[in-house]
Design a protein around this motif. Structure first.
Motif, PDB file in Angstrom:
ATOM      1  N   UNK A  62      16.621  31.210 -45.157  1.00  0.00           N
ATOM      2  CA  UNK A  62      17.767  31.602 -45.982  1.00  0.00           C
ATOM      3  C   UNK A  62      17.645  33.044 -46.453  1.00  0.00           C
ATOM      4  N   UNK A  63      16.411  33.498 -46.690  1.00  0.00           N
ATOM      5  CA  UNK A  63      16.172  34.877 -47.125  1.00  0.00           C
ATOM      6  C   UNK A  63      16.250  35.873 -45.974  1.00  0.00           C
ATOM      7  N   UNK A  64      16.312  35.376 -44.744  1.00  0.00           N
ATOM      8  CA  UNK A  64      16.366  36.255 -43.580  1.00  0.00           C
ATOM      9  C   UNK A  64      15.024  36.859 -43.221  1.00  0.00           C
ATOM     10  N   UNK A  65      13.925  36.252 -43.696  1.00  0.00           N
ATOM     11  CA  UNK A  65      12.578  36.768 -43.432  1.00  0.00           C
ATOM     12  C   UNK A  65      11.995  36.015 -42.236  1.00  0.00           C
ATOM     13  N   UNK A  66      12.159  36.572 -41.049  1.00  0.00           N
ATOM     14  CA  UNK A  66      11.794  35.889 -39.811  1.00  0.00           C
ATOM     15  C   UNK A  66      10.302  35.582 -39.731  1.00  0.00           C
ATOM     16  N   UNK A  74      17.029  35.397 -38.456  1.00  0.00           N
ATOM     17  CA  UNK A  74      17.668  36.648 -38.059  1.00  0.00           C
ATOM     18  C   UNK A  74      19.175  36.517 -37.857  1.00  0.00           C
ATOM     19  N   UNK A  75      19.641  35.315 -37.500  1.00  0.00           N
ATOM     20  CA  UNK A  75      21.035  35.203 -37.060  1.00  0.00           C
ATOM     21  C   UNK A  75      21.912  34.273 -37.893  1.00  0.00           C
ATOM     22  N   UNK A  76      21.358  33.520 -38.826  1.00  0.00           N
ATOM     23  CA  UNK A  76      22.173  32.588 -39.617  1.00  0.00           C
ATOM     24  C   UNK A  76      23.244  33.343 -40.392  1.00  0.00           C
ATOM     25  N   UNK A  77      24.437  32.748 -40.488  1.00  0.00           N
ATOM     26  CA  UNK A  77      25.485  33.388 -41.284  1.00  0.00           C
ATOM     27  C   UNK A  77      25.338  32.947 -42.747  1.00  0.00           C
ATOM     28  N   UNK A  78      26.210  33.446 -43.600  1.00  0.00           N
ATOM     29  CA  UNK A  78      26.062  33.179 -45.032  1.00  0.00           C
ATOM     30  C   UNK A  78      26.216  31.698 -45.366  1.00  0.00           C
ATOM     31  N   UNK A  79      27.138  31.025 -44.705  1.00  0.00           N
ATOM     32  CA  UNK A  79      27.323  29.593 -44.954  1.00  0.00           C
ATOM     33  C   UNK A  79      26.079  28.809 -44.542  1.00  0.00           C
ATOM     34  N   UNK A  80      25.493  29.171 -43.416  1.00  0.00           N
ATOM     35  CA  UNK A  80      24.291  28.488 -42.954  1.00  0.00           C
ATOM     36  C   UNK A  80      23.113  28.757 -43.889  1.00  0.00           C
ATOM     37  N   UNK A  81      23.021  29.993 -44.395  1.00  0.00           N
ATOM     38  CA  UNK A  81      21.943  30.315 -45.343  1.00  0.00           C
ATOM     39  C   UNK A  81      22.121  29.528 -46.645  1.00  0.00           C
ATOM     40  N   UNK A  82      23.356  29.369 -47.072  1.00  0.00           N
ATOM     41  CA  UNK A  82      23.619  28.601 -48.292  1.00  0.00           C
ATOM     42  C   UNK A  82      23.213  27.140 -48.102  1.00  0.00           C
ATOM     43  N   UNK A  83      23.485  26.609 -46.920  1.00  0.00           N
ATOM     44  CA  UNK A  83      23.087  25.228 -46.627  1.00  0.00           C
ATOM     45  C   UNK A  83      21.570  25.090 -46.679  1.00  0.00           C
ATOM     46  N   UNK A  84      20.870  26.053 -46.106  1.00  0.00           N
ATOM     47  CA  UNK A  84      19.409  26.007 -46.093  1.00  0.00           C
ATOM     48  C   UNK A  84      18.831  26.148 -47.495  1.00  0.00           C
ATOM     49  N   UNK A  85      19.473  26.935 -48.348  1.00  0.00           N
ATOM     50  CA  UNK A  85      18.999  27.050 -49.732  1.00  0.00           C
ATOM     51  C   UNK A  85      19.157  25.712 -50.459  1.00  0.00           C
ATOM     52  N   UNK A  86      20.267  25.037 -50.207  1.00  0.00           N
ATOM     53  CA  UNK A  86      20.467  23.724 -50.829  1.00  0.00           C
ATOM     54  C   UNK A  86      19.425  22.723 -50.327  1.00  0.00           C
ATOM     55  N   UNK A  87      19.125  22.794 -49.040  1.00  0.00           N
ATOM     56  CA  UNK A  87      18.118  21.897 -48.488  1.00  0.00           C
ATOM     57  C   UNK A  87      16.746  22.202 -49.076  1.00  0.00           C
ATOM     58  N   UNK A  88      16.439  23.483 -49.254  1.00  0.00           N
ATOM     59  CA  UNK A  88      15.158  23.858 -49.856  1.00  0.00           C
ATOM     60  C   UNK A  88      15.030  23.262 -51.254  1.00  0.00           C
ATOM     61  N   UNK A  89      16.106  23.324 -52.019  1.00  0.00           N
ATOM     62  CA  UNK A  89      16.093  22.757 -53.371  1.00  0.00           C
ATOM     63  C   UNK A  89      15.898  21.248 -53.332  1.00  0.00           C
ATOM     64  N   UNK A  90      16.520  20.592 -52.374  1.00  0.00           N
ATOM     65  CA  UNK A  90      16.377  19.134 -52.266  1.00  0.00           C
ATOM     66  C   UNK A  90      14.967  18.744 -51.831  1.00  0.00           C
ATOM     67  N   UNK A  91      14.369  19.526 -50.945  1.00  0.00           N
ATOM     68  CA  UNK A  91      12.981  19.261 -50.552  1.00  0.00           C
ATOM     69  C   UNK A  91      12.050  19.435 -51.758  1.00  0.00           C
ATOM     70  N   UNK A  92      12.297  20.478 -52.543  1.00  0.00           N
ATOM     71  CA  UNK A  92      11.473  20.733 -53.715  1.00  0.00           C
ATOM     72  C   UNK A  92      11.584  19.584 -54.720  1.00  0.00           C
ATOM     73  N   UNK A  93      12.752  18.967 -54.768  1.00  0.00           N
ATOM     74  CA  UNK A  93      13.002  17.896 -55.735  1.00  0.00           C
ATOM     75  C   UNK A  93      12.532  16.526 -55.254  1.00  0.00           C
ATOM     76  N   UNK A  94      11.993  16.432 -54.050  1.00  0.00           N
ATOM     77  CA  UNK A  94      11.533  15.143 -53.541  1.00  0.00           C
ATOM     78  C   UNK A  94      10.477  14.565 -54.488  1.00  0.00           C
ATOM     79  N   UNK A  95      10.670  13.332 -54.877  1.00  0.00           N
ATOM     80  CA  UNK A  95       9.773  12.652 -55.807  1.00  0.00           C
ATOM     81  C   UNK A  95       8.669  11.937 -55.022  1.00  0.00           C
ATOM     82  N   UNK A  96       7.407  12.371 -55.158  1.00  0.00           N
ATOM     83  CA  UNK A  96       6.312  11.705 -54.423  1.00  0.00           C
ATOM     84  C   UNK A  96       6.253  10.211 -54.695  1.00  0.00           C
TER      85      UNK A  96
END
Length: 216
Positions: free
Chosen positions: A186-190, A89-111
């Protein structure tokens, strides 16, 4: 502070096992300090719940059993789900961008990397989780009491992870779950963020309890 950090890290890493006796004299000699900083450090560790008084002048590393884990996760559900809602609900745009990058890195984790013999993959994964926690803390910084309570719970969670042993399959699933949480925030969906957090904690608790049951 140095003595406290050293003893705290050894408890979390399992170097000082549950039930291990902690005397001022022995720890002072081992760490090369006087008894005063050891006494102060042990008092802080008792306050944090990492050390338990077992009688007059007798301190031991706190044990962790299934009931402790369940109680910890009951607290984590309340704290982490609310943190996810607040961040979404409260993250700003820079924080949301950081979380999107982290989401991509989590998705790319190699088992396969998580199962690396030198453990480098696991260390990298835990470092990524630490980055996620820091990003979440930043997005909820305007709620200091929530942040402080969450930080306290994470200390005990780190111990539980070590005691329950590393599970490559579980870590790979956890990476996907973290990606879902980060994306929702990041999508703002609480509510989606809270639900993704709930699922992650449910699966984590189930895995940890299974491993603890298998431990002799």
């Amino acid at each position: 502070m140095r003595v406290h950090r050293a003893l705290r890290a050894e408890i979390i890493e399992g170097v000082l096992a549950p039930g291990a006796s902690l005397t001022e004299t022995e720890q002072a000699a081992r760490l090369g300090v006087s008894r005063t900083p050891v006494r102060e450090a042990l008092a802080r560790l008792v306050a944090e719940g990492l050390v338990t008084e077992r009688g007059p002048r007798t301190l031991v590393v706190s044990s962790i059993d299934a009931d402790d884990v369940i109680a910890l996760f009951t607290l984590r559900r309340a704290l982490d789900e609310q943190s996810a809602r607040v961040a979404a609900a409260s993250a700003d745009e820079a924080q949301r961008a950081t979380l999107r990058r982290l989401a991509a890195r989590f998705t790319a984790v190699d088992p396969a990397a998580l199962a690396a013999a030198d453990d480098e993959g696991r260390h990298g994964y835990y470092a990524l989780v630490a980055e996620f926690d820091a990003a979440l803390d930043e997005a909820t910084a305007h709620s200091p009491y929530l942040a402080a309570a969450t930080a306290g719970a994470r200390v005990h969670l780190a111990r539980v992870r070590r005691l329950a042993r590393d599970d490559d399959e579980r870590l790979a699933a956890s990476a996907r779950e973290h990606a879902a949480i980060a994306d929702a925030i990041a999508d703002g969906d609480a509510e989606r963020a809270a639900h993704a957090t709930h699922l992650h904690l449910h699966h984590a608790l189930t895995s940890i309890l299974r491993h603890l049951k298998e431990t002799p």
